[in-house]
Design a protein around this motif. Sequence first.
Motif, PDB file in Angstrom:
ATOM      1  N   THR B 107      12.480 -35.404  34.669  1.00  0.00           N
ATOM      2  CA  THR B 107      11.323 -36.170  35.161  1.00  0.00           C
ATOM      3  C   THR B 107      10.018 -35.555  34.651  1.00  0.00           C
ATOM      4  N   LEU B 108      10.020 -34.235  34.425  1.00  0.00           N
ATOM      5  CA  LEU B 108       8.810 -33.617  33.871  1.00  0.00           C
ATOM      6  C   LEU B 108       8.575 -34.087  32.443  1.00  0.00           C
ATOM      7  N   ALA B 112       5.461 -36.250  31.117  1.00  0.00           N
ATOM      8  CA  ALA B 112       4.641 -35.858  29.970  1.00  0.00           C
ATOM      9  C   ALA B 112       4.541 -37.006  28.964  1.00  0.00           C
ATOM     10  N   ARG B 125       4.409 -27.897  24.587  1.00  0.00           N
ATOM     11  CA  ARG B 125       3.575 -27.614  25.765  1.00  0.00           C
ATOM     12  C   ARG B 125       4.333 -27.689  27.081  1.00  0.00           C
ATOM     13  N   VAL B 126       5.505 -28.352  27.067  1.00  0.00           N
ATOM     14  CA  VAL B 126       6.240 -28.490  28.326  1.00  0.00           C
ATOM     15  C   VAL B 126       7.638 -27.870  28.237  1.00  0.00           C
ATOM     16  N   PRO B 129       7.742 -23.865  26.984  1.00  0.00           N
ATOM     17  CA  PRO B 129       7.226 -22.943  28.018  1.00  0.00           C
ATOM     18  C   PRO B 129       8.124 -22.875  29.245  1.00  0.00           C
ATOM     19  N   LEU B 130       8.725 -24.011  29.613  1.00  0.00           N
ATOM     20  CA  LEU B 130       9.580 -24.007  30.803  1.00  0.00           C
ATOM     21  C   LEU B 130      10.923 -23.325  30.523  1.00  0.00           C
ATOM     22  N   SER B 208       4.590 -17.854  32.069  1.00  0.00           N
ATOM     23  CA  SER B 208       3.552 -18.299  32.999  1.00  0.00           C
ATOM     24  C   SER B 208       3.808 -17.767  34.406  1.00  0.00           C
ATOM     25  N   LYS B 209       2.708 -17.390  35.059  1.00  0.00           N
ATOM     26  CA  LYS B 209       2.808 -16.900  36.433  1.00  0.00           C
ATOM     27  C   LYS B 209       3.411 -17.953  37.360  1.00  0.00           C
ATOM     28  N   GLY B 210       3.245 -19.213  36.964  1.00  0.00           N
ATOM     29  CA  GLY B 210       3.727 -20.296  37.809  1.00  0.00           C
ATOM     30  C   GLY B 210       5.239 -20.416  37.847  1.00  0.00           C
ATOM     31  N   ILE B 211       5.928 -19.799  36.883  1.00  0.00           N
ATOM     32  CA  ILE B 211       7.390 -19.920  36.873  1.00  0.00           C
ATOM     33  C   ILE B 211       8.066 -18.566  36.820  1.00  0.00           C
ATOM     34  N   ARG B 212       7.289 -17.493  36.965  1.00  0.00           N
ATOM     35  CA  ARG B 212       7.887 -16.160  36.914  1.00  0.00           C
ATOM     36  C   ARG B 212       8.721 -15.943  38.175  1.00  0.00           C
TER      37      ARG B 212
END
Lengths: 398, 213
Positions: B107-108, B112, B125-126, B129-130, B208-212
Amino acid sequence: MTTQHTTGHTSGISGAEIRLEEVVKRYPGQKTAAVESLSLTIPAGEIVMFVGPSGCGKTTSLKMINRLIEPTSGTILIDGEDVRKSSADELRRKIGYVIQGGSLFPHMTVAKNIAIVPKMLGWDASRVKGRVDDLLDLVGLDPSRYRDRYPRELSGGQQQRVGVARGLAADPPVILMDEPFGAVDPITRQRLQDELLSIQRELRKTIVCVTHDIDEAIKLGDRIVILREGGHIAQYDTPEVVLASPADDFVSDFVGSGSTLKQLSLARVNEVDLRETVTARIGEPTADAVQRAEAAGERSVIVLDDRDRPRGWPWLRQLKGDRIVEPTEDLVTVDERSTLNDALDTMLTSSHGAAVVTGDRDRYIGIVTFDTVTDHMRLLEDRAVEDRAHEQAAGERA
Amino acid sequence: MWDFIRERQDQLLYNAFQHFSLVMQAVLVASVLAVLLAVVIVRYSWLQGLANALSAIGLTIPALALVGVMLALTGIQPISAFVAVAFYALLPVLRNAVVGLQGVDPTLVESARGMGMSPLAVLWRVRLPLAWPVIHAGVRTSTQMAMGIAAIAAYILGPGLGGYIFTGLAQIGGANAVNYALVATLGIVLVALVADVLLLLLGRLTISKGIRA
Ligand SMILES: Nc1ncnc2c1ncn2[C@@H]1O[C@H](COP(=O)(O)OP(=O)(O)O)[C@@H](O)[C@H]1O
Ligand SMILES: [Mg+2]
């Protein structure tokens, strides 16, 4: 982005008309088409809700508008222009897209998530930054607190708000939403719905929103498209008409029995008389506020912040100290465009037997009480009795 | 043993650096290749079974056997060692990159695309990184493995500390045989530790800090 300028200046509508002409979608290997010839005009500046049972083709129809799904045949026009005229990517940058849960990119901060489309459109950095802050404000999140957070640091409701902000980022004339509030609890959902209505009152976009929840469709929609299997339109009309005269058994079954309670979903808070009550401002001398309340015969005051937003509803005996301090309670308010049904829900959780009503940007307007709602219900019942009498009279004459 | 080390200090340091450098270069090239391959594999679902089977088989090929094959194919050249190390380094990264890319919430990706990102932008970009935390873990595993493989590759004149081990083995019973083998092994362990610390640091900077975790 020319659409905004051609349709935007006269009436404050920034949305564009969408037309579907005999649109068909047949997935490979499917015997019957998921969408069999859908024709529909969605007026500029309105919220149109696609509602229907699961698998009836709502999502498919929605995604054909931004070409995430290419129709097998048929034409889709936005503001009179065929969506196939420009590349799919260019088209999508001019159409906001909001899906369940917000679907934020977890590795990007809130600000980066919102900035994606503006950056792709080549906006310069300062314009992007200003826009991000404006949007966070619009969806009720303090920019300085939230812009640098990551999605996982937000609640479900906050994530969904950011999702809406991201959909609005480049000020697109059209916004598509697929079950946007499906993943949050009922109280948050009600708030998000109210906020969407309040935002829409300001922006007047064309919003196409998919839901399987008829109550949500009634509440949010200027018009409702009730779809059945194969993307067939069972009825396309305003919520009032759909509730009052369902086109057929399918619609009446789907809408459910037209009880008086359901009718409360049709009446908005701003259609009934609101009551005034005493307000106090954070920082003002407590004695003044108490005096005003006692003079008016009230036992509580509504505390407003410097932007007229209600923050708490303390009883007088709870007011301590020389000055009114910022309340710590999490006051649940209802938007003036909320339905009486929602207002009733909110009242039930309040010890005041009433709900605080807010308008644009959450500004305080007044309160709505149980009595107001019961009066309105009585009115509806009287009217229904009259209608039945009329019908009977008409029947006897025939 | 101290004397043994001190006598050959400069040479040891030089070889340790060579070992490090061979492994890091091989891992870098292998990682880039592996990620590119993974993107293609994830795109075409029929490739996935094939890739899984091949990488499982690949990891069972004894390093010495591969080195022998390389010897037959390319003769004794430094590049042979590089290719052998890179081959092994590729497999763990490939496996993790496939898993990482498959793990990205569809869905991400759709979200996008729905915002008007091109497929390449979505990848860069998606999706990458993920998937990066998982790929990064693969790179670390691969580096540790490559440290050992590089020692064996010294058999075909690869640079690094492996040469000492073979020297030691050749002189078994001789005066310095144990020293050779032991010092080289310890050296490789140290180099591997340094490399892992550097990779951890890289992870800190790039995940990214958001997924660490
Ligand atoms: N990618 C697809 N491939 C094949 N069939 C699909 C695909 N997407 C949806 N369908 C089918 O098309 C019909 C409509 O689906 P959808 O538009 O998702 O319905 P809704 O959103 O109303 O639940 C369903 O029968 C569904 O199984
Ligand atoms: Mg759906």
